[in-house]
Design an enzyme around this catalytic site. Structure first.
Site, PDB file in Angstrom:
ATOM      1  N   GLU A  60       0.869 -17.917   9.492  1.00 37.63           N
ATOM      2  CA  GLU A  60       1.084 -19.191   8.548  1.00 37.63           C
ATOM      3  C   GLU A  60       1.524 -19.830   9.183  1.00 37.63           C
ATOM      4  OE1 GLU A  60      -0.897 -19.567   5.708  1.00 37.63           O
ATOM      5  OE2 GLU A  60      -1.255 -17.703   4.565  1.00 37.63           O
ATOM      6  N   CYS A 105       4.932 -27.574   5.470  1.00 36.02           N
ATOM      7  CA  CYS A 105       3.313 -27.187   6.290  1.00 36.02           C
ATOM      8  C   CYS A 105       2.299 -28.021   5.231  1.00 36.02           C
ATOM      9  CB  CYS A 105       3.376 -25.476   6.035  1.00 36.02           C
ATOM     10  SG  CYS A 105       3.521 -25.174   4.534  1.00 36.02           S
TER      11      CYS A 105
HETATM   12  P1  NAD Z   1       9.821 -21.595  14.045  1.00 37.07           P
HETATM   13  O1  NAD Z   1       8.488 -20.321  14.622  1.00 37.07           O
HETATM   14  O2  NAD Z   1      10.149 -22.453  15.597  1.00 37.07           O
HETATM   15  O3  NAD Z   1      10.031 -20.063  13.810  1.00 37.07           O
HETATM   16  C1  NAD Z   1      10.212 -19.142  12.993  1.00 37.07           C
HETATM   17  C2  NAD Z   1      10.628 -17.362  12.853  1.00 37.07           C
HETATM   18  O4  NAD Z   1      10.437 -17.462  14.686  1.00 37.07           O
HETATM   19  C3  NAD Z   1      12.448 -18.004  13.406  1.00 37.07           C
HETATM   20  O5  NAD Z   1      13.546 -17.795  12.891  1.00 37.07           O
HETATM   21  C4  NAD Z   1      12.276 -17.202  14.470  1.00 37.07           C
HETATM   22  O6  NAD Z   1      13.010 -16.003  14.213  1.00 37.07           O
HETATM   23  C5  NAD Z   1      11.310 -16.814  15.365  1.00 37.07           C
HETATM   24  N1  NAD Z   1      10.697 -17.125  16.827  1.00 37.07           N
HETATM   25  C6  NAD Z   1      11.759 -18.540  17.298  1.00 37.07           C
HETATM   26  N2  NAD Z   1      11.003 -18.150  18.683  1.00 37.07           N
HETATM   27  C7  NAD Z   1      10.822 -17.119  18.994  1.00 37.07           C
HETATM   28  C8  NAD Z   1      10.199 -16.372  20.174  1.00 37.07           C
HETATM   29  N3  NAD Z   1      10.386 -17.093  21.126  1.00 37.07           N
HETATM   30  N4  NAD Z   1       9.954 -15.621  19.806  1.00 37.07           N
HETATM   31  C9  NAD Z   1      10.116 -14.584  18.865  1.00 37.07           C
HETATM   32  N5  NAD Z   1      10.605 -15.529  17.648  1.00 37.07           N
HETATM   33  C10 NAD Z   1      10.396 -16.360  17.920  1.00 37.07           C
HETATM   34  O7  NAD Z   1       9.194 -21.622  12.736  1.00 37.07           O
HETATM   35  P2  NAD Z   1       9.915 -22.496  12.369  1.00 37.07           P
HETATM   36  O8  NAD Z   1      11.326 -24.100  12.216  1.00 37.07           O
HETATM   37  O9  NAD Z   1      11.831 -21.855  11.291  1.00 37.07           O
HETATM   38  O10 NAD Z   1       9.255 -23.186  10.953  1.00 37.07           O
HETATM   39  C11 NAD Z   1       8.925 -24.654  11.008  1.00 37.07           C
HETATM   40  C12 NAD Z   1       7.698 -23.756  11.345  1.00 37.07           C
HETATM   41  O11 NAD Z   1       7.250 -23.546  10.143  1.00 37.07           O
HETATM   42  C13 NAD Z   1       6.751 -25.095  11.055  1.00 37.07           C
HETATM   43  O12 NAD Z   1       5.773 -25.636  12.334  1.00 37.07           O
HETATM   44  C14 NAD Z   1       5.675 -25.064   9.651  1.00 37.07           C
HETATM   45  O13 NAD Z   1       4.697 -26.253  10.056  1.00 37.07           O
HETATM   46  C15 NAD Z   1       6.183 -23.289   9.314  1.00 37.07           C
HETATM   47  N6  NAD Z   1       5.312 -23.380   8.760  1.00 37.07           N
HETATM   48  C16 NAD Z   1       4.366 -23.167   7.730  1.00 37.07           C
HETATM   49  C17 NAD Z   1       3.966 -22.809   6.699  1.00 37.07           C
HETATM   50  C18 NAD Z   1       2.371 -21.984   6.126  1.00 37.07           C
HETATM   51  O14 NAD Z   1       2.171 -21.666   4.917  1.00 37.07           O
HETATM   52  N7  NAD Z   1       1.292 -22.159   6.742  1.00 37.07           N
HETATM   53  C19 NAD Z   1       4.684 -22.284   5.203  1.00 37.07           C
HETATM   54  C20 NAD Z   1       5.919 -22.870   6.213  1.00 37.07           C
HETATM   55  C21 NAD Z   1       6.147 -23.626   7.235  1.00 37.07           C
END
Ligand code: NAD
Length: 452
Positions: A233, A267
């Site tokens: 997602e 999102c």
């Molecule tokens: P992010 O992708 O930066 O981080 C998510 C998680 O991924 C972090 O908690 C971290 O533990 C992990 N992560 C970060 N870098 C990594 C790497 N290099 N390798 C492995 N794991 C890693 O996202 P965020 O800033 O926490 O959340 C915001 C994003 O989430 C936005 O793009 C938003 O649109 C999306 N989102 C989508 C939905 C949906 O239902 N589609 C819902 C909510 C948020």
């Protein structure tokens, strides 16, 4: 035992308000092994008992909701009332799941075939699950992963968000309190390198990731090593088409709170405003007017605020017109004003990159075909909105390539509706029967014996 910690920062002040323990690399096998052992007993636990645990969990969470909303608001930046609404939705999601899982997983008899006595389609639990939960909807998205996994008989390892850890911690405490067996729900926090190790673990049988498209690609590539199925997602960049036939009062009154809820860090936030030339000026006036007296919290981090400001400056450099906001405030914390840009040129970065902040970029379209073309001209395809005369708006909605399209409203994600993105917004579904089945595996059981 965790070896290190990371700070939790209050976005309103920029001050450290706590710390969260981080999982060490050498603890990963223990965590995954615990989930694997728990799988044997939890998957053999009756459906009635699993559902009872979920209903008890919902009750325990509801009791914690008022205090939890205060802490969640402090860590996230969103107002307490918004935080409470989200926690209530998480509680509803847990209850809905407990009520729905029986029908979703009921074995189905298939029409018989020559040489067989019977055929039955069964749904079995997938195995240990790894869920990576974002900070922005740390309650409802957690519930949309934990509840279906547990209901289906899968232990779940939650990699909680370090920015807003209190919600995952409260879920864990509530689950322990209501007698969720040890190892069935494990909450950890971890650096990206440790997250990658969890993802690569062969005993994790299903991954559910919500986060950015950038990280989603990394997770998908690592999961592919063991062919571990993923639900991804990812980011969104929702177009909202406002047609000439729209009720502009309804559109502005709906879109202002929808745009600026969670300070735009959602999102599904409407984030590309496509306006029919005939109503452009009036809609912009009404939208800006709707902002008078509207209040919202800060962005969650300096990184988020700086990203938003960079996109605004880029749009202005390319010729966009600033109608509201757009300046970095000289206050503590990570605040940013509600910002409205019009005449945004098609090559502005803000029309391609998810702004994930309180900015409404607006542009004019000339006819329906152009509106649909602009709406679909973005790799992110999660949600979309159309405001207009219902018949016409529904026709446009049918032409938009996105996982959800809503006409004349901006609703929340309801527990019974599967939400999923297309293209760079990911694959798989969360919510509804499809969200439950993501944690299951189908088996066709065929019995011979009627060869006479
Ligand atoms: P992010 O992708 O930066 O981080 C998510 C998680 O991924 C972090 O908690 C971290 O533990 C992990 N992560 C970060 N870098 C990594 C790497 N290099 N390798 C492995 N794991 C890693 O996202 P965020 O800033 O926490 O959340 C915001 C994003 O989430 C936005 O793009 C938003 O649109 C999306 N989102 C989508 C939905 C949906 O239902 N589609 C819902 C909510 C948020």
């Amino acid at each position: 035992m965790a070896l290190s910690v990371t700070d939790v920062v209050a976005p309103d002040t920029g001050q450290v308000v706590g710390q969260v323990p981080l999982l060490a690399e050498d603890q990963v096998p223990d965590v995954v092994g615990t989930a694997d052992r728990a799988f044997r007993s939890w998957s053999a636990t009756s459906l009635e008992r699993r559902c009872q645990v979920l209903l008890d969990l919902a009750t325990a969470l509801a009791e914690r909701a008022p205090a939890l909303a205060e802490e969640y608001s402090r860590q996230h930046g969103k107002p307490v009332a918004e935080a409470k609404i989200e926690i209530d939705r998480a509680v509803d999601t847990v209850c809905w799941t407990a009520q729905a899982v029986g029908a979703t997983t009921r074995p189905r008899t298939l029409p018989n075939r020559p040489g067989l006595a019977g055929r039955e389609l069964r749904v079995e639990p997938a195995g240990p699950v790894l869920a990576i939960v974002p900070w922005n909807f740390a309650a409802v998205i957690l519930a949309r992963k934990v509840a279906p996994a547990l209901a289906m008989g899968c232990p779940i390892i939650v990699k909680g968000p370090e920015e807003t850890p209190c919600v995952a911690q409260a879920f864990q405490a509530a689950a322990d309190e209501v007698g969720c067996p040890p190892g069935t729900l494990q909450t950890v926090f971890a650096e990206p390198a440790v997250v990658r190790q969890l993802v690569r673990s062969p005993r994790v049988r299903q991954i559910s990731f919500t986060g950015s498209t950038r990280v989603g690609r990394i997770i998908a590539a690592l999961a592919a090593e063991n062919l571990t199925p993923c639900v991804l997602e990812l980011g969104g960049h929702a177009p909202v088409i406002v047609t000439a036939g729209a009720d502009l009062d309804l559109a502005a009154k709906t879109l202002v709170p929808a745009k600026f809820a969670a300070t735009g860090q959602s999102c599904g936030s409407p984030s590309r405003f496509l306006l029919d030339r005939r109503i452009h000026d009036e809609f912009v006036d009404r939208f800006c007017h709707g902002l008078d007296g509207h209040s919202m919290g800060p962005l969650n981090s300096a990184r988020r605020r700086d990203h938003v400001h960079r996109l605004v400056l880029d749009a202005l450099r390319r010729g966009a017109v600033l109608r509201r906001g757009g300046t970095l405030p000289d206050t503590p914390g990570f605040h940013y004003p509600a910002t409205v840009l019009t005449d945004v040129p098609r090559d502005a970065a803000i029309l391609a990159e998810e702004p994930f902040g309180p900015v409404a970029p607006m542009l004019v379209y000339e006819d329906d075909d152009a509106a649909v073309a602009i709406a679909n001209d973005c790799d992110l395809a999660l949600s979309a909105y159309v405001f207009g005369e219902p018949g016409h708006a529904t026709e446009l909605a049918a032409q938009i390539d996105a996982g959800s399209v809503t006409v004349n409203a901006v609703p929340t994600a309801f527990p019974d509706a599967p939400l999923g993105g297309r293209r760079a917004s990911g694959y798989g579904y969360e919510g509804g029967d499809e969200g439950l089945l993501a944690f299951g595996r189908l088996k066709i059981l065929q019995t011979g014996g009627n060869l006479r």
